[in-house]
Structures are given as C-alpha cells and as structure tokens.
Design a protein around this motif. Structure first.
Motif, PDB file in Angstrom:
ATOM      1  N   GLY A 164       0.803  -1.202   0.000  1.00 46.87           N
ATOM      2  CA  GLY A 164       0.000   0.000   0.000  1.00 46.87           C
ATOM      3  C   GLY A 164       0.843   1.263   0.000  1.00 46.87           C
ATOM      4  N   VAL A 165       0.166   2.393   0.145  1.00 49.21           N
ATOM      5  CA  VAL A 165       0.846   3.682   0.079  1.00 49.21           C
ATOM      6  C   VAL A 165       0.765   4.353   1.445  1.00 49.21           C
ATOM      7  CG1 VAL A 165       0.841   5.944  -1.029  1.00 49.21           C
ATOM      8  CG2 VAL A 165       0.246   3.905  -2.342  1.00 49.21           C
ATOM      9  N   SER A 166       1.893   4.881   1.871  1.00 46.93           N
ATOM     10  CA  SER A 166       1.906   5.596   3.143  1.00 46.93           C
ATOM     11  C   SER A 166       1.235   6.942   2.978  1.00 46.93           C
ATOM     12  CB  SER A 166       3.348   5.782   3.615  1.00 46.93           C
ATOM     13  OG  SER A 166       3.398   6.822   4.560  1.00 46.93           O
ATOM     14  N   ILE A 167       0.307   7.256   3.881  1.00 43.88           N
ATOM     15  CA  ILE A 167      -0.418   8.516   3.788  1.00 43.88           C
ATOM     16  C   ILE A 167       0.484   9.684   4.161  1.00 43.88           C
ATOM     17  CG2 ILE A 167      -2.338   9.825   4.757  1.00 43.88           C
ATOM     18  CD1 ILE A 167      -3.513   6.881   5.267  1.00 43.88           C
ATOM     19  N   ALA A 168       1.235   9.495   5.248  1.00 49.42           N
ATOM     20  CA  ALA A 168       2.051  10.599   5.751  1.00 49.42           C
ATOM     21  C   ALA A 168       3.195  10.918   4.799  1.00 49.42           C
ATOM     22  CB  ALA A 168       2.599  10.257   7.125  1.00 49.42           C
ATOM     23  N   LEU A 169       3.754   9.889   4.162  1.00 46.74           N
ATOM     24  CA  LEU A 169       4.945  10.116   3.349  1.00 46.74           C
ATOM     25  C   LEU A 169       4.642  10.108   1.852  1.00 46.74           C
ATOM     26  CD1 LEU A 169       7.214   7.731   5.415  1.00 46.74           C
ATOM     27  CD2 LEU A 169       7.174  10.219   5.537  1.00 46.74           C
ATOM     28  N   SER A 170       3.379   9.812   1.529  1.00 46.73           N
ATOM     29  CA  SER A 170       2.959   9.753   0.129  1.00 46.73           C
ATOM     30  C   SER A 170       3.915   8.926  -0.729  1.00 46.73           C
ATOM     31  CB  SER A 170       2.847  11.162  -0.471  1.00 46.73           C
ATOM     32  OG  SER A 170       2.005  11.944   0.319  1.00 46.73           O
ATOM     33  N   ALA A 171       4.285   7.775  -0.201  1.00 45.36           N
ATOM     34  CA  ALA A 171       5.191   6.895  -0.946  1.00 45.36           C
ATOM     35  C   ALA A 171       4.793   5.462  -0.645  1.00 45.36           C
ATOM     36  CB  ALA A 171       6.634   7.143  -0.520  1.00 45.36           C
ATOM     37  N   PRO A 172       5.099   4.518  -1.551  1.00 46.69           N
ATOM     38  CA  PRO A 172       4.771   3.115  -1.270  1.00 46.69           C
ATOM     39  C   PRO A 172       5.429   2.649   0.025  1.00 46.69           C
ATOM     40  CG  PRO A 172       5.524   3.371  -3.530  1.00 46.69           C
ATOM     41  CD  PRO A 172       5.740   4.686  -2.852  1.00 46.69           C
ATOM     42  N   VAL A 173       4.655   1.943   0.842  1.00 41.60           N
ATOM     43  CA  VAL A 173       5.161   1.488   2.139  1.00 41.60           C
ATOM     44  C   VAL A 173       6.403   0.611   1.971  1.00 41.60           C
ATOM     45  CG1 VAL A 173       4.641   0.033   4.144  1.00 41.60           C
ATOM     46  CG2 VAL A 173       2.949   1.655   3.309  1.00 41.60           C
ATOM     47  N   SER A 174       6.376  -0.257   0.958  1.00 38.64           N
ATOM     48  CA  SER A 174       7.513  -1.180   0.808  1.00 38.64           C
ATOM     49  C   SER A 174       8.814  -0.426   0.548  1.00 38.64           C
ATOM     50  CB  SER A 174       7.240  -2.192  -0.303  1.00 38.64           C
ATOM     51  OG  SER A 174       6.846  -1.526  -1.468  1.00 38.64           O
ATOM     52  N   SER A 175       8.744   0.645  -0.242  1.00 37.21           N
ATOM     53  CA  SER A 175      10.000   1.356  -0.510  1.00 37.21           C
ATOM     54  C   SER A 175      10.423   2.167   0.709  1.00 37.21           C
ATOM     55  CB  SER A 175       9.873   2.227  -1.759  1.00 37.21           C
ATOM     56  OG  SER A 175       8.997   3.293  -1.493  1.00 37.21           O
ATOM     57  N   VAL A 176       9.446   2.645   1.482  1.00 37.19           N
ATOM     58  CA  VAL A 176       9.779   3.356   2.726  1.00 37.19           C
ATOM     59  C   VAL A 176      10.497   2.393   3.677  1.00 37.19           C
ATOM     60  CG1 VAL A 176       8.840   4.467   4.776  1.00 37.19           C
ATOM     61  CG2 VAL A 176       7.881   4.989   2.541  1.00 37.19           C
ATOM     62  N   LEU A 177       9.940   1.189   3.794  1.00 37.33           N
ATOM     63  CA  LEU A 177      10.545   0.199   4.693  1.00 37.33           C
ATOM     64  C   LEU A 177      11.930  -0.192   4.212  1.00 37.33           C
ATOM     65  CD1 LEU A 177       7.521  -2.116   5.509  1.00 37.33           C
ATOM     66  CD2 LEU A 177       8.674  -0.521   7.041  1.00 37.33           C
ATOM     67  N   LYS A 178      12.066  -0.305   2.892  1.00 37.46           N
ATOM     68  CA  LYS A 178      13.353  -0.701   2.319  1.00 37.46           C
ATOM     69  C   LYS A 178      14.444   0.304   2.683  1.00 37.46           C
ATOM     70  CE  LYS A 178      12.560  -2.686  -1.734  1.00 37.46           C
ATOM     71  NZ  LYS A 178      12.360  -2.571  -3.192  1.00 37.46           N
ATOM     72  N   GLN A 179      14.026   1.571   2.849  1.00 36.62           N
ATOM     73  CA  GLN A 179      15.021   2.592   3.195  1.00 36.62           C
ATOM     74  C   GLN A 179      15.348   2.619   4.684  1.00 36.62           C
ATOM     75  OE1 GLN A 179      13.409   6.234   1.681  1.00 36.62           O
ATOM     76  NE2 GLN A 179      13.507   5.436  -0.427  1.00 36.62           N
ATOM     77  N   THR A 180      14.383   2.199   5.517  1.00 36.30           N
ATOM     78  CA  THR A 180      14.603   2.367   6.959  1.00 36.30           C
ATOM     79  C   THR A 180      15.047   1.083   7.670  1.00 36.30           C
ATOM     80  OG1 THR A 180      12.251   2.025   7.217  1.00 36.30           O
ATOM     81  CG2 THR A 180      13.037   4.291   7.298  1.00 36.30           C
ATOM     82  N   VAL A 181      14.487  -0.062   7.248  1.00 37.18           N
ATOM     83  CA  VAL A 181      14.793  -1.305   7.956  1.00 37.18           C
ATOM     84  C   VAL A 181      16.300  -1.588   8.043  1.00 37.18           C
ATOM     85  CG1 VAL A 181      14.512  -3.818   7.923  1.00 37.18           C
ATOM     86  CG2 VAL A 181      12.541  -2.338   7.600  1.00 37.18           C
ATOM     87  N   PRO A 182      17.057  -1.428   6.934  1.00 42.12           N
ATOM     88  CA  PRO A 182      18.498  -1.726   7.048  1.00 42.12           C
ATOM     89  C   PRO A 182      19.196  -0.885   8.099  1.00 42.12           C
ATOM     90  CG  PRO A 182      17.864  -1.494   4.757  1.00 42.12           C
ATOM     91  CD  PRO A 182      16.683  -1.061   5.565  1.00 42.12           C
ATOM     92  N   TRP A 183      18.777   0.363   8.283  1.00 40.00           N
ATOM     93  CA  TRP A 183      19.429   1.214   9.286  1.00 40.00           C
ATOM     94  C   TRP A 183      19.226   0.643  10.688  1.00 40.00           C
ATOM     95  CZ3 TRP A 183      22.995   4.302   7.838  1.00 40.00           C
ATOM     96  CH2 TRP A 183      22.941   4.901   6.570  1.00 40.00           C
ATOM     97  N   THR A 184      17.989   0.270  10.957  1.00 42.13           N
ATOM     98  CA  THR A 184      17.702  -0.268  12.289  1.00 42.13           C
ATOM     99  C   THR A 184      18.401  -1.602  12.507  1.00 42.13           C
ATOM    100  OG1 THR A 184      15.584   0.838  12.375  1.00 42.13           O
ATOM    101  CG2 THR A 184      15.863  -1.061  13.802  1.00 42.13           C
ATOM    102  N   VAL A 185      18.258  -2.496  11.523  1.00 41.39           N
ATOM    103  CA  VAL A 185      18.884  -3.804  11.668  1.00 41.39           C
ATOM    104  C   VAL A 185      20.391  -3.642  11.825  1.00 41.39           C
ATOM    105  CG1 VAL A 185      19.357  -5.981  10.486  1.00 41.39           C
ATOM    106  CG2 VAL A 185      17.061  -5.023  10.461  1.00 41.39           C
ATOM    107  N   GLY A 186      20.956  -2.723  11.045  1.00 40.10           N
ATOM    108  CA  GLY A 186      22.396  -2.484  11.129  1.00 40.10           C
ATOM    109  C   GLY A 186      22.803  -1.968  12.494  1.00 40.10           C
ATOM    110  N   LEU A 187      22.165  -0.894  12.928  1.00 37.53           N
ATOM    111  CA  LEU A 187      22.576  -0.265  14.189  1.00 37.53           C
ATOM    112  C   LEU A 187      22.206  -1.115  15.397  1.00 37.53           C
ATOM    113  CD1 LEU A 187      23.591   2.163  15.854  1.00 37.53           C
ATOM    114  CD2 LEU A 187      21.238   2.991  15.865  1.00 37.53           C
ATOM    115  N   ILE A 188      20.922  -1.396  15.552  1.00 38.64           N
ATOM    116  CA  ILE A 188      20.482  -2.089  16.764  1.00 38.64           C
ATOM    117  C   ILE A 188      20.948  -3.545  16.736  1.00 38.64           C
ATOM    118  CG2 ILE A 188      18.527  -2.563  18.266  1.00 38.64           C
ATOM    119  CD1 ILE A 188      18.923   0.377  17.815  1.00 38.64           C
TER     120      ILE A 188
END
Lengths: 363, 324
Positions: free
Chosen positions: B82-106
């Motif tokens: 689906g599409v993120s309302i707040a970011l007006s972007a596909p959820v999957s691409s939003v997650l693709k940008q953020t998940v690696p940062w968290t997995v990497g750091l934490i």
C-alpha cells in the motif's frame, strides 16, 4: 613426565618399570602415600575438621577400600589428596606422596599447577558416582577421550580416535558409540565409559568415589567384575570409596574404615570381615547382609553419625559405642598397629589396658 | 531434523495468523477508515490515492471478504503493502530505506553487547568472589538508567561539548549513500554513539546471566572432572562456558526479536533514520498502511530471530534434538 603414551604393560608383567626386587603379595611398593592429611571446611576457629590426620597407603596393584557413612570424610579425603577440593574445603596439613613409575616421589600438596596438570589423569584418574553428571552433556563421548589424549599425548587425530575405540571396546561398548552424547547411553554404559576414560592414560592410581552406587545391583556386579579383571590386566592401584562395606569385602585387598573424619580401623579385607576390631566396624558389618553366605542377625548401630560442627570429645564414636569406657570420653585413641598383625585400630579396647569383648577379639 | 521441521511449522502458522490479523483489523474497525484518513490528509488527496486506500482496506469495493483476503495475499507476495499517507510513498520502498538502518545499528549493537557481556560474564563466573565482581554493580547501574536518558547525556557531553562524535543522523549528509569507503566510514562513525548507548545499557543483563550460569555450572561434576583430567585451564573454562551459555542464547533470540520495536527511543534521541523513527511518524499521523507494514516487519523479525535461535540452540545442545 613423558608426553607420549606409555605402552600397555603385558598382562603377566604388571609393572615393567618397577623396582628389580621380586614383588610378593602384600609387599608391593607404595604408589600413593597419604600422611597426616587434615582437611577443614572453612578457615579460622570456626572451621569444621572434616578429615583429621589421616594416614593411608595405597600399594601398586592394590585395591584399597575406604568405607564409612555419609559425612565421614571419605570423599573429602580423596578430593583433598588430589587437590580437587572445592571451596570452602582447605587442606590444613599433611602430605600426599605419589611415587611415579620413574623419578622421585612428588608431594601433590606442594606441587605446582603445571606439575599437577601433568600428573592428573596420567598418574591419578577418577570415577565419580554419577556418570551422567561427570560427562559433559554437550559433547560426544569421543571428544571426552580426545580431550584427554590431546592434553597428555602427542598422538595424531587418527591415533587418538583409534585409541578411544580400543578403550571403549575394553569395557564392552561398541566403538560406534564414540559419536553418541552421554544422554544416549544407559546408566551402566555411562559408568563404563567413565571407567574407560579413567584408564585412557593407564594411570597408576584410579580413585573411584561410589562408582556403582547409582546403578542397579546386576549392573553393579558386572562392573565390579570387569574392574577386577581390568586391574589384573593393567595393574593399576584402586582406591575405592563406598559406604557399602559388604561390596568392599568382596572387592578390596585392604579396607580402611572412617568415622567422623578419622580412620578408625585398617585391615586386610578378609581379616576385617572375619574379626573386626573396632566397635564401629563391627556395627557396620552387622548392618549389611553379606553378598554370599549366611546372613547374620542385622543389628545396626544405635544413634546417628555426628555432625561435623559438634563432634563428641574423646573418641567420636563413644556416644554410640556399647563398650564405651570413661577414658573414651576424654582422649582420642590413636590409630595404632596391633602387635603381630598387619592391621591398625584406633580403640582403647585394644591397648592392653582393657578387657577385649569376645566379639572384637581375634577369632 | 524433525524438531526443526516442527518448529518451522509453528512459525509458519504464527506468521499466517499475524498476517491475517493484520488484514482483518482495519476491516473490523467501526466507521469508514478511508474517510478518516482522507480527512487527515487535508485535501492533498489525489483520486488515485483514494482508490489505493480503498483497495487496501476493502471499502467501497463491494467485494466479499474472502476475495479481498486473496487479493491481500497476492499484493503481499508482490511486496505491495500500500501507500503511506504521511509520506505519500509506497510502504515497501519506505521500509526498504529504513529497515536496514535499524537492523544495522540495533542488530550490531545487540550482537556486540551479547558477545561482550557473555565473555565478561564467563570470566566473572570463573573467578567469582574476586575484585572483578566490582564490575557487576557498575554494569547494573547503567542498566538501571533509562537508555534514552543515557543517550541524551552522551550526546550532550561527547557530541555537543567535546565534539568527539557527530551529533545527529546516520551519516554525513554531504555524502551520497553508496557502497564506497567514505560513506561506510561515515556510517560507522555516526553509529558509534547510539551503539554505545545500546551496549552500555544492555550489557549488564548479559554479564549477570552468564556469570550466574557459570557459577552454577562450575559446581558441576563434569567441570571438576575436566580439572581432574589435567586439561589446560582454558579448556576447563570452555567446558563450563559451553553449557552455561545456553540460557543466554534463548534470551539473545528474544532480544533480537525486539530489535525493530525496541529501537524507537534510541533512534529518536539520535535522530537515526530507522524503523523506530518511522513508527512514531506512522502513529502520529494515523498512517495505517505504514503501521501495518511495520507490524509485518516486526512479526517477521521476531519469527526469524526465534528460528535462528532454535537452530543455534540445537547445534549447541544435543539434548534438544530428540526431544518431543
């Protein structure tokens, strides 16, 4: 200490490096001499005296039984002598001389960590009561052998594996079980594995602390018979610790009886059985039915063994002793050699000043 | 390996339940979520977005629940969340940008914390009753300090005042995110302070767990036997540690499962562009598609962490392998 594995001694010649004198039964040279060994639990004035000035001599090829009730200090004595005592156990005095096959005797209590590590298992090995607890639960049986052989020999991996297989076969277990974990073996098999491990480096002394107590009687019997056979073949000396005096009478050459931290009687097994000289030994013998022969009436010993924290003054056994005299409450009898006999007893009944009751006299 | 197969089955079932609940929840909410959402976006709505949202929540499509469910799975397999309302972007691409940062750091800090704590705990357990036990109260103190507070203090002292570390973000904004050395070095440098925060505030747990297990294990007969065998000291310690580490492994899998959701405050304090930051955005904006996407990610992290822990545990403890 040689790093390589010694060749197995031939069955007919038990000790190839022993002294040149002809060895007759009972005249074997001492391999482990425990002298005036005292062990406390804790330090200072509040320390409990678990073992008091114990003397014990283990000769080559001998099976020496150490008997006593729970808390008599028999296991503590063995752990103290081998420096395996855990806190708060402290060796308070004495010496433990190990006569190696070659070279001068070593006092184990004064040996450095390094010396001790070399002596451990290659000269003195142990078998504990619960093989399930004594085997590392997360490693395979083969690794147990491998660790020992690697620490004490320069054998190649293949040779170590082969040797481990041979050792298992020696105790009647198929070498394929080397890749099993301890929980996959039965209780009897585990104890056999422990025995094979104990014999891996062909030590001179094997100490067994209640090795068969956790097993059923049939397995117990099989293992004892195997032990005797292995002793005859490999020629190690065995210090066998148990509360089961009737077992010792069958198995041991000589028996030492402990009570409240002291050795109270020491005699050849046969003689101890036929004519106990200490009232405590007499009581013990009449608490167990013998494995063979007629069953005498079981009387047991009145009372219970003393708490280490409040050992009675004088002879610690006097409150339970039917023959206790006035002096028994005041002085501790020494473990004296009985004249003309190869046995010792710590009892005032036998110092010539008192009349010896007929059941404790020589029969 | 039947045990592993059985576990795998349980995890698949759990995943199915989680996904199905994720599908059902917005459809069971009272009212029309689409209208609420559109109201929130204040006129920035394009007709395509309305259609996308409607499709996602099954409103106004006049489809049966079952066909919606099948459609939902189909979308899921194509990673269309689906599409993120707040970011007006596909959820999957939003997650693709953020998940690696968290997995990497934490993820990296949790692993480091576990390794450090386990080694220190092994040593403390082996040498219990010595001066080294003083490590324990110190470590416990830092465990007791809330880590967002601790992170703020670190930022203030080491970044703002002493300027030893960069202040905020995950990398130097002047660099383009790309696999080259300058960027990687920058990521490592920016990650240090948040990583230290996570490690310092969690290491005490690992130390305590391992130390206490070591103390218990050292009292076991097989450790005494290892000494009696004349094995080198490091080998004796290894005998004990190999057994003592098992409970820590289970705890480690739990910690890894909480990786994504537990990172929220650290990421906020350090303005780190991870899932925690994203989760806050999603909650604040009632961004359901994004929330659902994040929940799916959390579910799968927990499940895969557990699966990995099971495999490791089985490798370390032979007794587990045959248990029913």
């Amino acid at each position: 200490m040689s790093d390589s594995l010694r060749p197995a001694p031939a069955a007919a010649d038990p000790s190839p490096n022993a002294s040149p004198q002809p060895l007759s039964e009972g005249a074997e040279e001492p391999v482990l001499e425990i002298r005036r060994l005292s062990i406390d639990y804790g330090l200072g004035p509040g320390a409990l005296h678990a073992v008091v000035a114990a003397d014990l001599t283990l000769r080559r090829r001998q099976v020496l039984g150490l008997a006593g009730e729970s808390g008599s200090g028999k296991s503590t004595l063995a752990y103290g002598a081998t420096r395996l005592l855990r806190e708060p156990g402290v060796v308070a005095g004495g010496e433990v001389l190990l006569n190696p096959r070659e070279g001068a005797p070593t006092d184990l209590l004064a040996a450095s960590e390094r010396q001790l590590r070399a002596i451990r298992w290659s000269e003195i090995s142990m078998v504990l009561q619960s093989a399930l607890n004594a085997l590392n639960p997360v490693v395979r049986i083969g690794k147990e052998f491998d660790d020992i052989l690697r620490a004490h020999s320069r054998l190649s991996r293949k040779a170590r594996r082969r040797r481990a297989g041979e050792l298992l076969e020696m105790v009647g277990i198929h070498p394929s079980r080397l890749s099993d974990h301890p929980h996959q073996l039965s209780g009897g098999q585990r104890q056999r594995v422990m025995i094979a491990l104990a014999l891996a480096l062909e030590p001179q002394v094997v100490i067994m602390d209640e090795p068969t107590t956790a097993l059923d009687v049939v397995t117990q019997r099989e293992i004892i018979e195997e032990l005797i056979e292995l002793r005859d073949r490999l020629g190690f000396a065995l210090l066998f610790i148990t509360h089961d005096l009737s077992l010792l009478i069958e198995l041991a050459d000589e028996i030492a009886v402990m009570y409240a931290g002291r050795i109270v009687e020491r005699a050849p097994a046969e003689e101890l059985y036929r004519s106990p000289r200490h009232p405590y030994t007499y009581g013990l013998l009449h608490s167990f039915p013998p494995l063979h022969g007629e069953v005498p009436p079981m009387t047991g010993i009145p009372g219970s063994p003393p708490d280490l924290a409040s050992i009675p003054a004088g002879c610690a056994f006097h409150p339970r002793c039917p023959y206790a005299m006035d002096r028994c409450t005041r002085a501790v009898p020494a473990l004296d050699l009985l004249e003309g006999q190869g046995r010792q007893v710590a009892c005032f009944l036998h110092d010539g000043q008192a009349a010896v009751p007929s059941e404790l006299a020589l029969s | 390996m039947t045990t592993l197969a059985r576990r795998l089955g349980v995890y698949l079932l759990t995943a199915w339940v989680a996904i199905t609940v994720n599908f059902l929840l917005p459809r069971m909410m009272p009212g029309n979520p689409v209208r609420i959402l559109i109201g929130k976006i204040h006129g920035r709505v394009t007709p395509q977005m309305v259609r996308a949202i409607e499709e996602q929540f099954g409103v106004g499509l006049h489809q049966g629940l079952w066909s919606q469910y099948l459609h939902y799975w189909d979308q899921l397999f194509h990673l269309n969340l689906g599409v993120s309302i707040a970011l007006s972007a596909p959820v999957s691409s939003v997650l693709k940008q953020t998940v690696p940062w968290t997995v990497g750091l934490i993820g990296a800090s949790t692993v480091l914390s576990f390794l450090l704590g386990t080694f220190v705990g092994t040593y403390l357990g082996w040498r219990r009753g010595t001066v080294f036990d003083a490590v324990l109260p110190v470590a416990t103190f830092f465990q007791a300090v809330p880590y967002f507070f601790f992170g703020t203090v670190l930022l203030l002292v080491f970044a703002s005042h002493l300027r030893w570390f960069p202040e905020l973000g995950a990398y130097n904004e002047a660099l383009t995110p790309h696999w080259h050395w300058a960027f990687v070095a920058s990521v490592l440098r920016y990650g240090q302070l948040p990583a230290i925060t996570v490690i310092v505030s969690s290491v005490a747990g690992w130390i305590m767990g391992m130390r206490n297990m070591m103390v218990t294990t050292v009292a076991e007969d097989f450790v005494l036997m290892a000494v009696a065998k004349g094995l080198p000291k490091r080998k004796v310690v290894a005998y004990a540690a190999r057994n003592a580490v098992l409970p820590s492994i289970s705890n480690f899998s739990l910690a890894m499962g909480l990786l994504v959701s537990g990172a929220l405050l650290v990421e906020l304090v350090f303005n780190y562009p991870g899932v925690g930051d994203l989760l806050l955005t999603a909650v604040q904006n009632e961004d359901y598609p994004l929330l659902q996407g994040i929940f799916l990610v959390i579910t799968f992290t927990v499940l895969s962490a557990n699966l990995i822990a099971d495999v490791v545990y089985m490798a370390l403890d032979p007794r587990i392998r045959r248990e029913a």
